[in-house]
Design a protein around this motif. Structure first.
Motif, PDB file in Angstrom:
ATOM      1  N   ARG A   9      12.272   4.995 -19.677  1.00  0.00           N
ATOM      2  CA  ARG A   9      12.163   6.028 -18.633  1.00  0.00           C
ATOM      3  C   ARG A   9      11.400   5.478 -17.433  1.00  0.00           C
ATOM      4  O   ARG A   9      10.860   4.384 -17.485  1.00  0.00           O
ATOM      5  N   LEU A  10      11.367   6.289 -16.389  1.00  0.00           N
ATOM      6  CA  LEU A  10      10.614   5.988 -15.173  1.00  0.00           C
ATOM      7  C   LEU A  10       9.538   7.055 -15.001  1.00  0.00           C
ATOM      8  O   LEU A  10       9.743   8.207 -15.370  1.00  0.00           O
ATOM      9  N   ASP A  11       8.406   6.649 -14.433  1.00  0.00           N
ATOM     10  CA  ASP A  11       7.339   7.614 -14.165  1.00  0.00           C
ATOM     11  C   ASP A  11       6.615   7.209 -12.891  1.00  0.00           C
ATOM     12  O   ASP A  11       6.013   6.139 -12.825  1.00  0.00           O
ATOM     13  N   ARG A  12       6.691   8.054 -11.883  1.00  0.00           N
ATOM     14  CA  ARG A  12       5.997   7.812 -10.612  1.00  0.00           C
ATOM     15  C   ARG A  12       4.749   8.680 -10.591  1.00  0.00           C
ATOM     16  O   ARG A  12       4.821   9.894 -10.791  1.00  0.00           O
ATOM     17  N   HIS A  13       3.601   8.049 -10.349  1.00  0.00           N
ATOM     18  CA  HIS A  13       2.351   8.811 -10.328  1.00  0.00           C
ATOM     19  C   HIS A  13       1.435   8.314  -9.218  1.00  0.00           C
ATOM     20  O   HIS A  13       1.419   7.123  -8.896  1.00  0.00           O
ATOM     21  N   PRO A  14       0.686   9.239  -8.617  1.00  0.00           N
ATOM     22  CA  PRO A  14      -0.224   8.859  -7.535  1.00  0.00           C
ATOM     23  C   PRO A  14      -1.420   8.084  -8.074  1.00  0.00           C
ATOM     24  O   PRO A  14      -1.847   8.292  -9.215  1.00  0.00           O
ATOM     25  N   ILE A  15      -1.925   7.193  -7.238  1.00  0.00           N
ATOM     26  CA  ILE A  15      -3.136   6.439  -7.569  1.00  0.00           C
ATOM     27  C   ILE A  15      -4.041   6.444  -6.340  1.00  0.00           C
ATOM     28  O   ILE A  15      -3.576   6.704  -5.230  1.00  0.00           O
ATOM     29  N   PRO A  16      -5.321   6.157  -6.519  1.00  0.00           N
ATOM     30  CA  PRO A  16      -6.237   6.189  -5.367  1.00  0.00           C
ATOM     31  C   PRO A  16      -5.891   5.128  -4.321  1.00  0.00           C
ATOM     32  O   PRO A  16      -5.338   4.081  -4.629  1.00  0.00           O
ATOM     33  N   ALA A  17      -6.253   5.430  -3.074  1.00  0.00           N
ATOM     34  CA  ALA A  17      -6.071   4.484  -1.971  1.00  0.00           C
ATOM     35  C   ALA A  17      -6.843   3.200  -2.275  1.00  0.00           C
ATOM     36  O   ALA A  17      -7.806   3.234  -3.028  1.00  0.00           O
ATOM     37  N   PRO A  18      -6.399   2.055  -1.775  1.00  0.00           N
ATOM     38  CA  PRO A  18      -5.464   1.915  -0.671  1.00  0.00           C
ATOM     39  C   PRO A  18      -4.000   2.010  -1.093  1.00  0.00           C
ATOM     40  O   PRO A  18      -3.138   2.215  -0.254  1.00  0.00           O
ATOM     41  N   CYS A  19      -3.706   1.856  -2.359  1.00  0.00           N
ATOM     42  CA  CYS A  19      -2.328   2.027  -2.820  1.00  0.00           C
ATOM     43  C   CYS A  19      -2.130   3.512  -3.112  1.00  0.00           C
ATOM     44  O   CYS A  19      -3.056   4.200  -3.499  1.00  0.00           O
ATOM     45  N   HIS A  20      -0.915   3.983  -2.961  1.00  0.00           N
ATOM     46  CA  HIS A  20      -0.710   5.417  -3.111  1.00  0.00           C
ATOM     47  C   HIS A  20       0.145   5.810  -4.305  1.00  0.00           C
ATOM     48  O   HIS A  20      -0.002   6.914  -4.809  1.00  0.00           O
ATOM     49  N   HIS A  23       0.799  -1.221   0.000  1.00  0.00           N
ATOM     50  CA  HIS A  23       0.000   0.000   0.000  1.00  0.00           C
ATOM     51  C   HIS A  23       0.832   1.270   0.000  1.00  0.00           C
ATOM     52  O   HIS A  23       0.314   2.347  -0.296  1.00  0.00           O
ATOM     53  N   ALA A  24       2.122   1.174   0.311  1.00  0.00           N
ATOM     54  CA  ALA A  24       2.999   2.344   0.238  1.00  0.00           C
ATOM     55  C   ALA A  24       3.308   2.705  -1.217  1.00  0.00           C
ATOM     56  O   ALA A  24       3.853   3.765  -1.495  1.00  0.00           O
ATOM     57  N   GLY A  25       2.949   1.828  -2.137  1.00  0.00           N
ATOM     58  CA  GLY A  25       3.242   1.987  -3.560  1.00  0.00           C
ATOM     59  C   GLY A  25       3.909   0.736  -4.068  1.00  0.00           C
ATOM     60  O   GLY A  25       4.418  -0.067  -3.278  1.00  0.00           O
ATOM     61  N   HIS A  26       3.882   0.558  -5.365  1.00  0.00           N
ATOM     62  CA  HIS A  26       4.477  -0.647  -5.938  1.00  0.00           C
ATOM     63  C   HIS A  26       4.977  -0.377  -7.355  1.00  0.00           C
ATOM     64  O   HIS A  26       4.498   0.524  -8.039  1.00  0.00           O
ATOM     65  N   VAL A  27       5.959  -1.172  -7.734  1.00  0.00           N
ATOM     66  CA  VAL A  27       6.546  -1.079  -9.066  1.00  0.00           C
ATOM     67  C   VAL A  27       5.575  -1.677 -10.072  1.00  0.00           C
ATOM     68  O   VAL A  27       4.973  -2.729  -9.826  1.00  0.00           O
ATOM     69  N   THR A  28       5.397  -0.979 -11.188  1.00  0.00           N
ATOM     70  CA  THR A  28       4.606  -1.477 -12.307  1.00  0.00           C
ATOM     71  C   THR A  28       5.502  -1.470 -13.537  1.00  0.00           C
ATOM     72  O   THR A  28       6.593  -0.906 -13.528  1.00  0.00           O
TER      73      THR A  28
END
Length: 175
Positions: A109-120, A40-45
Motif C-alpha cells: 500500500r501507499l501512505d502519505r503523511h505530514p512531517i515537521p518542516a523543513p520537509c512537509h 522540502h516539498a516532500g519525498h518518497v520513503t
C-alpha cells in the motif's frame, strides 16, 4: 536505471489507491529530487511490515523520535537500487534481522503523511517482509524497543496507518 525511474515504474504498476498513486507520480514528475530527504516539498520513503515465519505476528518498532509503534522504514539512500531494496535495507537495519524476504507482488500500500518542516510530506511506499525461522531481532539506534505483536494486538498499540498496512498485508496473504 535510477532510483527515481524505478519508483515511477513501481508506482505505474501499482494497481490500488489510484488517486494517491497519481499524486505520487505527479510529485515525482514535478520534483526530480523527490526521492531524497532534501526535497522540502516532500519525498518518497520506503518501509516494510515484518512478519514472523508463521505469518501470525508482526514486528513493530517503538520509534525513538515519534514514540509510536510503527513498521520499519525510512528515507531512500543513494546506494539503493530500487524502492524494494530501500524497504528491505530499512527493515533489516531497524530490525537487526538478516535475510528478510519481501512478499511477492510489489508494494502492499501507499501512505502519505505530514512531517515537521523543513520537509512537509513523506510519500511512503509500503512493503511486507517475512523473517526467516529462528530470526533474532536487535534494537537499533532509531528505536526504543522492538516487539512482536499478534495481529489482534496491533490495534491496541499502533495508529491507523499501521492498521491499514496490516489489513492490506493480510489481504495479500489471504488471511
Amino acid at each position: 536505471m535510477s532510483l527515481h525511474d524505478d519508483a515511477v515504474l513501481v508506482l505505474k504498476g501499482y494497481g490500488d489507491q489510484p488517486e494517491l498513486r497519481q499524486a505520487y507520480l505527479d510529485h515525482l514528475a514535478a520534483h526530480p529530487d523527490g526521492m531524497w530527504k532534501a526535497c522540502h516539498a516532500g519525498h518518497v520513503t520506503a518501509s516494510a511490515l515484518v512478519l514472523d515465519p508463521e505469518r501470525g505476528r508482526v514486528l513493530l518498532t517503538l520509534h525513538r523520535k515519534l514514540r509510536m509503534w510503527l513498521q520499519m522504514g525510512g528515507h531512500c539512500e543513494p546506494g539503493d537500487s530500487s524502492l524494494a531494496a530501500a524497504a528491505l535495507r530499512e527493515a533489516t537495519e531497524e530490525s537487526g534481522i538478516p535475510d528478510l524476504t519481501l512478499l511477492a507482488g510489489g508494494p502492499v500500500r501507499l501512505d502519505r503523511h505530514p512531517i515537521p518542516a523543513p520537509c512537509h510530506w513523506h510519500l511512503d511506499v509500503q512493503y511486507a517482509a517475512v523473517a526467516a525461522p529462528d530470526a533474532a531481532h536487535a534494537i537499533s539506534d532509531e528505536s526504543l524497543d522492538l516487539r512482536w505483536f499478534g495481529y489482534d494486538e496491533v490495534a491496541d498499540v499502533a495508529d491507523t496507518s499501521v492498521l491499514r498496512l496490516l489489513e492490506a498485508t493480510r489481504s495479500r496473504l489471504g488471511v
